[in-house]
Design an enzyme around this catalytic site. Structure first.
Site, PDB file in Angstrom:
ATOM      1  N   GLU A 195     -49.853-104.528 -12.981  1.00 37.35           N
ATOM      2  CA  GLU A 195     -50.856-104.304 -11.943  1.00 37.35           C
ATOM      3  C   GLU A 195     -50.642-105.369 -10.886  1.00 37.35           C
ATOM      4  OE1 GLU A 195     -54.860-103.971 -13.210  1.00 37.35           O
ATOM      5  OE2 GLU A 195     -54.454-102.353 -14.637  1.00 37.35           O
ATOM      6  N   SER A 221     -41.169-111.019   0.376  1.00 42.38           N
ATOM      7  CA  SER A 221     -41.009-109.786  -0.390  1.00 42.38           C
ATOM      8  C   SER A 221     -41.832-108.622   0.140  1.00 42.38           C
ATOM      9  CB  SER A 221     -41.378-110.027  -1.860  1.00 42.38           C
ATOM     10  OG  SER A 221     -42.721-110.473  -1.965  1.00 42.38           O
ATOM     11  N   HIS A 238     -47.484-106.651  -4.047  1.00 43.31           N
ATOM     12  CA  HIS A 238     -46.286-105.887  -3.681  1.00 43.31           C
ATOM     13  C   HIS A 238     -46.596-104.397  -3.618  1.00 43.31           C
ATOM     14  CE1 HIS A 238     -44.712-109.684  -5.386  1.00 43.31           C
ATOM     15  NE2 HIS A 238     -43.996-109.610  -4.267  1.00 43.31           N
TER      16      HIS A 238
END
Length: 223
Positions: free
Chosen positions: A185, A9, A189
């Site tokens: 939070e 990701s 990422h």
């Protein structure tokens, strides 16, 4: 020449409903469009194993031709699987990936994983164990170029500081983002700002390694 991306990701293009969350691979094309097309196969949650099992690796290989660059960055999710430990399953899977890219005439480029933003008492933690070291060692052993994103992102976060580096990541207060109404939070990422910074660094490193416009004239010279 094409640039094909394999990763998790932190590399992937995120769904539109998650915007402005983004992986750095989604912003590499604007940095490099003038000399190479970018094809991003990275997927959230991927490991060196699942990327192959889900068919993404084969899709990437099927599009790889002589002279193409294949950038490979895994580690965040491999770290969560005991059988994909840095010096066993992870190492073996990266070796296999590099060999298969070379067999297609492509040029594998290994990337150490971007660091997470975890500070303790004002100091940046090391969260990825031996995974970055294994990538560096493999690069030296197999004579592959390595983009050391772990080292660079660590230096970036430390330069910006604990508070300043927040802007690179996905932080939202309750009510600020429709998909995460309760707030978020996330120190793994990236916000689009952070993803763009990393993509610019990657593009610059590829240029400095000689993978720029001149390489398209004699594609495959670095295989």
């Amino acid at each position: 020449m094409k640039i094909l991306l394999a990763g998790d990701s932190t590399v992937a293009a995120c769904p539109s409903y998650e915007y402005p969350m983004s992986g750095w691979g989604a912003h590499l094309a604007p940095e490099t469009y003038w000399w190479a097309a970018v094809h991003n196969f990275a997927k959230g949650g991927a490991t060196t194993e699942s990327f192959r099992e889900e068919g993404l690796w084969y899709q990437l290989l099927n599009q790889t031709v002589k002279g193409d660059l294949v950038l490979i960055q895994f580690g965040h999710n491999d770290q969560k699987r005991e059988h994909l430990a840095a010096r066993t399953g992870y190492d073996g899977n990266l070796r296999r990936m590099a060999a298969e890219v070379r067999a297609k005439g492509g040029v594998p480029v290994l990337c150490t994983s971007v660091e997470r933003r975890h500070f303790s008492n004002g100091r940046l933690d090391t969260t990825l164990g031996e995974y970055p070291a294994v990538v560096r060692e493999l690069g030296a052993e197999l004579e592959l170029d390595v983009l050391d994103l772990n080292q660079w992102t660590r230096a970036l976060y430390q330069e910006m500081g604990e508070e300043g580096s927040k802007e690179l990541f996905f932080h939202f207060a309750p009510g600020e983002h429709a998909h995460w109404a309760g707030g978020l939070e996330d120190n793994t990422h990236f916000h689009v700002k952070g993803a763009q910074r990393i993509a610019a660094f990657v593009a610059g490193e590829l240029e400095s390694l000689g993978y720029g416009l001149a390489a398209t004239v004699n594609a495959g010279v670095r295989v």
